[in-house]
Design an enzyme around this catalytic site. Sequence first.
Site, short mmCIF file in Angstrom:
data_model
loop_
_atom_site.label_atom_id
_atom_site.label_comp_id
_atom_site.label_asym_id
_atom_site.label_seq_id
_atom_site.Cartn_x
_atom_site.Cartn_y
_atom_site.Cartn_z
N LYS A 1 0.71 -1.22 0.04
CA LYS A 1 -0.14 0.15 0.30
C LYS A 1 0.47 1.28 -0.22
CE LYS A 1 -3.82 -2.18 2.25
NZ LYS A 1 -4.15 -2.20 3.57
N TYR B 1 -11.83 -2.73 -3.11
CA TYR B 1 -12.68 -3.30 -1.82
C TYR B 1 -14.27 -3.40 -1.71
CZ TYR B 1 -8.40 -3.12 0.26
OH TYR B 1 -6.76 -2.90 0.79
N ARG C 1 -1.01 -15.00 4.36
CA ARG C 1 -1.90 -14.06 5.19
C ARG C 1 -1.19 -14.01 6.66
NH1 ARG C 1 -6.42 -11.13 3.93
NH2 ARG C 1 -7.12 -11.71 6.03
N THR D 1 -4.86 -7.85 10.19
CA THR D 1 -5.58 -6.57 9.58
C THR D 1 -4.77 -5.01 10.93
OG1 THR D 1 -7.37 -7.82 9.79
CG2 THR D 1 -7.55 -5.21 9.44
N ARG E 1 2.62 -6.20 9.16
CA ARG E 1 1.59 -5.64 10.15
C ARG E 1 2.58 -5.63 11.23
NH1 ARG E 1 -3.50 -7.40 7.97
NH2 ARG E 1 -3.88 -6.23 5.44
N ASN F 1 -1.31 0.29 7.50
CA ASN F 1 -0.96 -1.26 7.67
C ASN F 1 -0.63 -2.05 6.57
OD1 ASN F 1 -3.79 -2.38 5.83
ND2 ASN F 1 -4.11 -3.20 7.67
N HIS G 1 -1.57 -5.60 1.12
CA HIS G 1 -3.32 -6.26 0.84
C HIS G 1 -2.62 -8.01 0.70
CE1 HIS G 1 -6.48 -7.54 -0.59
NE2 HIS G 1 -6.35 -8.43 -1.36
N GLU H 1 -8.44 -11.07 -7.55
CA GLU H 1 -7.85 -9.91 -7.58
C GLU H 1 -7.23 -9.89 -8.60
OE1 GLU H 1 -7.25 -10.14 -2.98
OE2 GLU H 1 -9.30 -9.52 -3.04
P1 DAT Z 1 -7.62 -7.15 5.80
O1 DAT Z 1 -6.88 -6.49 4.91
O2 DAT Z 1 -6.50 -7.75 6.74
O3 DAT Z 1 -7.78 -8.51 5.19
P2 DAT Z 1 -10.29 -6.58 5.68
O4 DAT Z 1 -10.04 -7.56 4.55
O5 DAT Z 1 -10.85 -7.07 6.67
O6 DAT Z 1 -8.17 -7.02 6.01
O7 DAT Z 1 -10.10 -4.72 5.26
C1 DAT Z 1 -9.60 -3.99 4.15
C2 DAT Z 1 -9.16 -3.34 4.74
O8 DAT Z 1 -9.66 -2.18 5.03
C3 DAT Z 1 -7.69 -3.44 6.22
O9 DAT Z 1 -6.50 -3.77 5.45
C4 DAT Z 1 -7.44 -1.89 6.57
C5 DAT Z 1 -9.18 -1.55 6.65
N1 DAT Z 1 -9.86 -1.35 7.56
C6 DAT Z 1 -10.85 -2.49 8.13
N2 DAT Z 1 -10.96 -2.88 8.73
C7 DAT Z 1 -10.81 -1.47 9.82
C8 DAT Z 1 -12.12 -0.79 10.70
N3 DAT Z 1 -11.96 -1.50 11.48
N4 DAT Z 1 -11.21 0.43 10.73
C9 DAT Z 1 -10.31 0.93 9.62
N5 DAT Z 1 -10.52 0.54 8.94
C10 DAT Z 1 -10.30 -1.15 8.73
MG MG Z 2 -9.30 -8.04 3.35
#
Ligand code: DAT
Ligand code: MG
Length: 149
Positions: free
Chosen positions: A9, A49, A85, A91, A102, A112, A115, A126
């Site tokens: 990112k 997303y 992962r 996350t 992370r 973070n 991805h 993806e």
């Molecule tokens: P990951 O990236 O671990 O797969 P995710 O798919 O649940 O996590 O969410 C995608 C992204 O969105 C994540 O990398 C960061 C952001 N995100 C997730 N939950 C969040 C939250 N509660 N507040 C702010 N950003 C968040």
């Molecule tokens: Mg995700």
Amino acid sequence: MERTFLMIKPDGVQRGLVGDIISRFETKGFTLVGMKAMTVSKELAEKHYAVHRDKPFFGSLVDFIISGPVIAMVWQGNGVITSARKLIGATNPLSAEPGTIRGDYGLTIGRNIIHGSDALETAEAEIDLWFDAGELIAWESCQRPWLYE
Ligand code: DAT
Ligand code: MG
């Protein structure tokens, strides 16, 4: 062979972590089969997303992803989706274990660093979304006999 989509990112790029992050997947034994530095359009970020479109953080997440260059990559290898992962970590970087990307480098969920696809179906979708077939290469590392029995 299994493939996954990883994307460093904008925070990871700006903080100079690209080399270290690539090195972690490389030394684990995975094979890099596609990579490009790019700025992300709003349309692509929203598609990527889309599963989060109703979440309160969706707007800031999209704004963050389009805020600077990213490194989009496809990595290949045995169990690469789940293993990547694990190497990435939880996350929320504050909950991510030390030793993970992370866990080692992040402080907040909105920054973070990287991805990684979370399952076979999302990895395939993806990779299709981010790469044209012609941008991916088929090759075999000379390390292969020393990585796989
Ligand atoms: P990951 O990236 O671990 O797969 P995710 O798919 O649940 O996590 O969410 C995608 C992204 O969105 C994540 O990398 C960061 C952001 N995100 C997730 N939950 C969040 C939250 N509660 N507040 C702010 N950003 C968040
Ligand atoms: Mg995700």
